[in-house]
Design a protein around this motif. Sequence first.
Motif, short mmCIF file in Angstrom:
data_model
loop_
_atom_site.label_atom_id
_atom_site.label_comp_id
_atom_site.label_asym_id
_atom_site.label_seq_id
_atom_site.Cartn_x
_atom_site.Cartn_y
_atom_site.Cartn_z
N TYR A 29 -1.39 -3.55 -1.49
CA TYR A 29 -1.40 -4.74 -1.58
C TYR A 29 -0.10 -4.56 -2.47
CZ TYR A 29 -3.02 -8.96 -3.49
OH TYR A 29 -3.48 -10.31 -4.15
N PRO A 33 0.16 -8.21 0.34
CA PRO A 33 -1.00 -8.63 0.52
C PRO A 33 -2.17 -9.09 1.21
CG PRO A 33 0.64 -9.75 -1.26
CD PRO A 33 1.62 -8.87 -0.24
N TYR A 34 -1.97 -9.33 2.45
CA TYR A 34 -2.28 -9.14 3.42
C TYR A 34 -2.75 -7.56 4.08
CZ TYR A 34 1.23 -8.05 7.09
OH TYR A 34 2.15 -7.34 8.00
N TRP A 37 -5.51 -6.22 1.99
CA TRP A 37 -7.18 -7.32 2.67
C TRP A 37 -7.70 -6.65 3.81
CZ3 TRP A 37 -9.73 -9.90 -1.20
CH2 TRP A 37 -9.33 -10.50 -1.32
N LEU A 38 -6.35 -6.11 4.61
CA LEU A 38 -6.82 -5.39 5.56
C LEU A 38 -7.14 -4.30 5.82
CD1 LEU A 38 -3.77 -6.87 8.43
CD2 LEU A 38 -6.25 -7.39 8.76
#
Length: 88
Positions: A29, A33-34, A37-38
């Motif tokens: 993160y 950041p994506y 989340w993944l």
Amino acid sequence: MKFKFLQWIAVVLIILTGYLHFIAIPEEYAEAPYMGWLFLANAAGSLVSAVGIIRQKIWWGWTLGILITAGSILGYLQSRTIGMPGME
């Protein structure tokens, strides 16, 4: 008997996959950041899959587990070859 053994091996492996992604969430993160989340989605999906495998639900247990595993392998290969967007 053999199916029960295979079932528990699958549960242990999918939980291990989820755990490894869960502990890597903060560093992923911080970098992108994506990706964090993944990794969180992978960890949560792994738990759902493990419950489905224990309850012998083919569609949301085994199928989700296969998709999570395949996605993890493909994501790993992409990150080590062509790279992921927003990451070094």
